[in-house]
Structure formats: structure tokens, C-alpha cells
Write a protein that holds these residues in place. Structure first.
Motif, PDB file in Angstrom:
ATOM      1  N   ILE A   6       0.843  -1.208   0.000  1.00  0.00           N
ATOM      2  CA  ILE A   6       0.000   0.000   0.000  1.00  0.00           C
ATOM      3  C   ILE A   6       0.876   1.255   0.000  1.00  0.00           C
ATOM      4  CG2 ILE A   6      -1.654   1.346   1.381  1.00  0.00           C
ATOM      5  CD1 ILE A   6      -2.880  -1.365   2.232  1.00  0.00           C
ATOM      6  N   ILE A   7       1.911   1.274   0.809  1.00  0.00           N
ATOM      7  CA  ILE A   7       2.820   2.425   0.864  1.00  0.00           C
ATOM      8  C   ILE A   7       3.494   2.636  -0.489  1.00  0.00           C
ATOM      9  CG2 ILE A   7       4.975   3.293   1.883  1.00  0.00           C
ATOM     10  CD1 ILE A   7       4.057   1.994   4.545  1.00  0.00           C
ATOM     11  N   MET A   8       3.960   1.564  -1.099  1.00  0.00           N
ATOM     12  CA  MET A   8       4.602   1.664  -2.414  1.00  0.00           C
ATOM     13  C   MET A   8       3.602   2.173  -3.464  1.00  0.00           C
ATOM     14  SD  MET A   8       7.732   0.983  -2.049  1.00  0.00           S
ATOM     15  CE  MET A   8       8.360   0.641  -3.647  1.00  0.00           C
ATOM     16  N   ALA A   9       2.388   1.704  -3.406  1.00  0.00           N
ATOM     17  CA  ALA A   9       1.356   2.144  -4.356  1.00  0.00           C
ATOM     18  C   ALA A   9       1.073   3.634  -4.188  1.00  0.00           C
ATOM     19  CB  ALA A   9       0.092   1.319  -4.177  1.00  0.00           C
ATOM     20  N   VAL A  10       1.007   4.101  -2.954  1.00  0.00           N
ATOM     21  CA  VAL A  10       0.764   5.522  -2.685  1.00  0.00           C
ATOM     22  C   VAL A  10       1.932   6.361  -3.205  1.00  0.00           C
ATOM     23  CG1 VAL A  10       0.561   7.242  -0.836  1.00  0.00           C
ATOM     24  CG2 VAL A  10      -0.783   5.136  -0.730  1.00  0.00           C
ATOM     25  N   ILE A  11       3.147   5.915  -2.947  1.00  0.00           N
ATOM     26  CA  ILE A  11       4.330   6.648  -3.428  1.00  0.00           C
ATOM     27  C   ILE A  11       4.329   6.708  -4.951  1.00  0.00           C
ATOM     28  CG2 ILE A  11       6.855   6.546  -3.601  1.00  0.00           C
ATOM     29  CD1 ILE A  11       6.857   5.499  -0.685  1.00  0.00           C
ATOM     30  N   MET A  12       4.015   5.602  -5.610  1.00  0.00           N
ATOM     31  CA  MET A  12       3.972   5.588  -7.081  1.00  0.00           C
ATOM     32  C   MET A  12       2.867   6.514  -7.599  1.00  0.00           C
ATOM     33  SD  MET A  12       5.815   2.487  -8.553  1.00  0.00           S
ATOM     34  CE  MET A  12       4.846   2.438  -9.966  1.00  0.00           C
ATOM     35  N   ALA A  13       1.731   6.519  -6.938  1.00  0.00           N
ATOM     36  CA  ALA A  13       0.623   7.375  -7.361  1.00  0.00           C
ATOM     37  C   ALA A  13       1.002   8.850  -7.238  1.00  0.00           C
ATOM     38  CB  ALA A  13      -0.628   7.071  -6.538  1.00  0.00           C
ATOM     39  N   ILE A  14       1.697   9.195  -6.151  1.00  0.00           N
ATOM     40  CA  ILE A  14       2.148  10.577  -5.955  1.00  0.00           C
ATOM     41  C   ILE A  14       3.147  10.953  -7.045  1.00  0.00           C
ATOM     42  CG2 ILE A  14       3.494  12.104  -4.441  1.00  0.00           C
ATOM     43  CD1 ILE A  14       2.164  10.639  -2.059  1.00  0.00           C
ATOM     44  N   PHE A  15       4.076  10.086  -7.333  1.00  0.00           N
ATOM     45  CA  PHE A  15       5.073  10.332  -8.371  1.00  0.00           C
ATOM     46  C   PHE A  15       4.405  10.529  -9.732  1.00  0.00           C
ATOM     47  CE2 PHE A  15       8.007   8.767 -11.664  1.00  0.00           C
ATOM     48  CZ  PHE A  15       9.032   9.677 -11.490  1.00  0.00           C
ATOM     49  N   ILE A  16       3.478   9.666 -10.083  1.00  0.00           N
ATOM     50  CA  ILE A  16       2.760   9.778 -11.365  1.00  0.00           C
ATOM     51  C   ILE A  16       1.975  11.083 -11.418  1.00  0.00           C
ATOM     52  CG2 ILE A  16       0.882   8.772 -12.748  1.00  0.00           C
ATOM     53  CD1 ILE A  16       1.976   5.995 -11.816  1.00  0.00           C
ATOM     54  N   ALA A  17       1.321  11.440 -10.310  1.00  0.00           N
ATOM     55  CA  ALA A  17       0.563  12.692 -10.264  1.00  0.00           C
ATOM     56  C   ALA A  17       1.479  13.891 -10.474  1.00  0.00           C
ATOM     57  CB  ALA A  17      -0.184  12.809  -8.938  1.00  0.00           C
ATOM     58  N   LEU A  18       2.675  13.872  -9.878  1.00  0.00           N
ATOM     59  CA  LEU A  18       3.630  14.972 -10.059  1.00  0.00           C
ATOM     60  C   LEU A  18       4.066  15.089 -11.513  1.00  0.00           C
ATOM     61  CD1 LEU A  18       5.894  14.690  -6.886  1.00  0.00           C
ATOM     62  CD2 LEU A  18       4.389  16.577  -7.495  1.00  0.00           C
ATOM     63  N   VAL A  20       2.376  14.135 -14.181  1.00  0.00           N
ATOM     64  CA  VAL A  20       1.237  14.627 -14.966  1.00  0.00           C
ATOM     65  C   VAL A  20       1.042  16.125 -14.753  1.00  0.00           C
ATOM     66  CG1 VAL A  20      -1.288  14.497 -15.178  1.00  0.00           C
ATOM     67  CG2 VAL A  20       0.068  12.391 -15.077  1.00  0.00           C
ATOM     68  N   VAL A  21       1.087  16.577 -13.506  1.00  0.00           N
ATOM     69  CA  VAL A  21       0.903  18.002 -13.205  1.00  0.00           C
ATOM     70  C   VAL A  21       2.015  18.829 -13.843  1.00  0.00           C
ATOM     71  CG1 VAL A  21       0.967  19.703 -11.332  1.00  0.00           C
ATOM     72  CG2 VAL A  21      -0.446  17.659 -11.114  1.00  0.00           C
ATOM     73  N   THR A  22       3.250  18.364 -13.771  1.00  0.00           N
ATOM     74  CA  THR A  22       4.379  19.077 -14.376  1.00  0.00           C
ATOM     75  C   THR A  22       4.196  19.192 -15.882  1.00  0.00           C
ATOM     76  OG1 THR A  22       5.850  18.292 -12.635  1.00  0.00           O
ATOM     77  CG2 THR A  22       6.882  19.080 -14.663  1.00  0.00           C
ATOM     78  N   ASN A  23       3.790  18.120 -16.539  1.00  0.00           N
ATOM     79  CA  ASN A  23       3.558  18.153 -17.995  1.00  0.00           C
ATOM     80  C   ASN A  23       2.437  19.112 -18.359  1.00  0.00           C
ATOM     81  OD1 ASN A  23       5.597  16.390 -18.618  1.00  0.00           O
ATOM     82  ND2 ASN A  23       4.284  14.584 -18.667  1.00  0.00           N
ATOM     83  N   ILE A  24       1.372  19.125 -17.588  1.00  0.00           N
ATOM     84  CA  ILE A  24       0.254  20.032 -17.854  1.00  0.00           C
ATOM     85  C   ILE A  24       0.701  21.477 -17.689  1.00  0.00           C
ATOM     86  CG2 ILE A  24      -1.975  20.835 -16.957  1.00  0.00           C
ATOM     87  CD1 ILE A  24      -2.622  17.862 -16.381  1.00  0.00           C
ATOM     88  N   GLN A  25       1.479  21.750 -16.627  1.00  0.00           N
ATOM     89  CA  GLN A  25       1.971  23.114 -16.400  1.00  0.00           C
ATOM     90  C   GLN A  25       2.883  23.555 -17.539  1.00  0.00           C
ATOM     91  OE1 GLN A  25       3.767  22.852 -12.521  1.00  0.00           O
ATOM     92  NE2 GLN A  25       1.997  23.815 -11.535  1.00  0.00           N
ATOM     93  N   GLN A  26       3.744  22.667 -18.000  1.00  0.00           N
ATOM     94  CA  GLN A  26       4.652  23.037 -19.093  1.00  0.00           C
ATOM     95  C   GLN A  26       3.856  23.345 -20.356  1.00  0.00           C
ATOM     96  OE1 GLN A  26       7.555  20.151 -20.423  1.00  0.00           O
ATOM     97  NE2 GLN A  26       8.790  21.763 -21.329  1.00  0.00           N
ATOM     98  N   LYS A  27       2.837  22.550 -20.648  1.00  0.00           N
ATOM     99  CA  LYS A  27       2.018  22.805 -21.837  1.00  0.00           C
ATOM    100  C   LYS A  27       1.295  24.137 -21.726  1.00  0.00           C
ATOM    101  CE  LYS A  27       1.379  18.113 -23.414  1.00  0.00           C
ATOM    102  NZ  LYS A  27       0.470  17.000 -23.642  1.00  0.00           N
ATOM    103  N   GLN A  28       0.808  24.473 -20.532  1.00  0.00           N
ATOM    104  CA  GLN A  28       0.140  25.758 -20.340  1.00  0.00           C
ATOM    105  C   GLN A  28       1.123  26.911 -20.486  1.00  0.00           C
ATOM    106  OE1 GLN A  28      -1.661  25.214 -16.487  1.00  0.00           O
ATOM    107  NE2 GLN A  28      -3.592  24.504 -17.359  1.00  0.00           N
ATOM    108  N   ASN A  29       2.342  26.726 -19.988  1.00  0.00           N
ATOM    109  CA  ASN A  29       3.356  27.785 -20.067  1.00  0.00           C
ATOM    110  C   ASN A  29       3.745  28.102 -21.505  1.00  0.00           C
ATOM    111  OD1 ASN A  29       3.491  28.074 -17.311  1.00  0.00           O
ATOM    112  ND2 ASN A  29       5.320  26.843 -17.055  1.00  0.00           N
TER     113      ASN A  29
END
Length: 160
Positions: A6-18, A20-29
Motif C-alpha cells: 500500500i505504501i509503495m502504491a501511494v508513493i507511485m501514485a504521488i510520483f505519477i501525479a507529479l 502529470v501536473v508538471t507536464n500540464i503546467q509546461q504545456k500551459q506555459n
């Protein structure tokens, strides 16, 4: 063991979310940027709102205008070049004050410019008349009078 999974899954989910958010921000910029590209180097992104880096020309625009025999003054720079970052605050206002429409070609974004225009170092300034190179100034110069003299020479060069 379940806790570890569960801890590993949460860490992976956070990493994937980061990611995705970084890519979206770069596209907006970079939306609607003058380079016409979907992805820009981080240093170029930092210059998007900088008044010194607004008169951008793309490779296609430059080629088309030179093929048409236009007179152009082009500042070939790289957004990652320390010498260019020192040169731009001197030459961009200087060109404006002297009535020279100097356009900026970013070699960080358009690397083909190195070969297309035989650029050996940045910054490089080239003045074209009738689509042909007539004047060139290369490298950083601590003495701003070098730029003043070059721009004066460019102003005196007859246009076709």
C-alpha cells in the motif's frame, strides 16, 4: 506485507501525479509561444515574458524572408548562454534606440541555425541585405562600443 504494498502504491501514485501536473503546467506555459513549439527548454520558458526576448523569428520565417530578398538584422542567441544573458540587456535596447528592427533567433530551440548560418558561437549578429549576409559580429564584447559601431555600420549599409 500488505502495508508495504500500500505504501509503495501511494508513493507511485504521488510520483505519477507529479509527472502529470508538471507536464500540464509546461504545456500551459508554452501555449501560444512565438516559437510555435509544443515543448520549450526551461530557460526559454523563463524568457517568454521578458521584454528583451520578444522580437522572435523562427527558422521558417527567416528563410522565407531571406529568400524574398529582404534586409534583416538577426541576433542569434541561446537561452542557456551566459554571454547572451549579459549581451541582451545591452544590445536589444541599443538596437531599438537606433531604429534597427533586430529579430532574435533562439539556437537553443532551433539548433539547425548553427549549420544553416555557420554560427560558431553565441551571441552572433548577422545583417542581411537582399537576402545575403553582408555584416557579422560574433562573441560577447565587454566594451559596448563594439556593438554601437557594428549597429552604426549596419545602419549605413545600403538596402536593396
Amino acid at each position: 506485507m500488505k502495508k508495504l504494498i500500500i505504501i509503495m502504491a501511494v508513493i507511485m501514485a504521488i510520483f505519477i501525479a507529479l509527472v502529470v501536473v508538471t507536464n500540464i503546467q509546461q504545456k500551459q506555459n508554452v501555449e501560444g509561444n512565438p516559437f510555435g513549439k509544443d515543448k520549450l527548454h526551461t530557460e526559454t520558458q523563463k524568457q517568454l515574458d521578458d521584454p528583451l526576448y520578444q522580437n522572435i523569428i523562427t527558422p521558417d520565417q527567416l528563410k522565407e524572408e531571406l529568400d524574398a530578398g529582404e534586409t534583416k538584422t538577426i541576433y542569434f542567441y541561446s537561452s542557456t548562454c551566459p554571454a547572451c544573458k549579459q549581451t541582451s540587456p545591452v544590445v536589444v535596447p541599443m538596437a531599438e534606440e537606433m531604429g534597427i528592427d533586430m529579430e532574435l533567433y533562439n539556437l537553443q530551440e532551433f539548433e539547425q541555425g548553427w549549420d544553416d548560418y555557420r554560427i560558431k558561437s553565441t551571441p552572433t549578429f548577422i545583417h542581411f541585405v537582399g537576402g545575403q549576409e553582408v555584416e557579422r559580429l560574433e562573441n560577447y564584447h565587454q566594451d559596448s562600443s563594439v556593438y554601437t559601431e557594428w549597429f552604426e555600420k549596419v545602419k549605413e549599409t545600403p538596402s536593396e
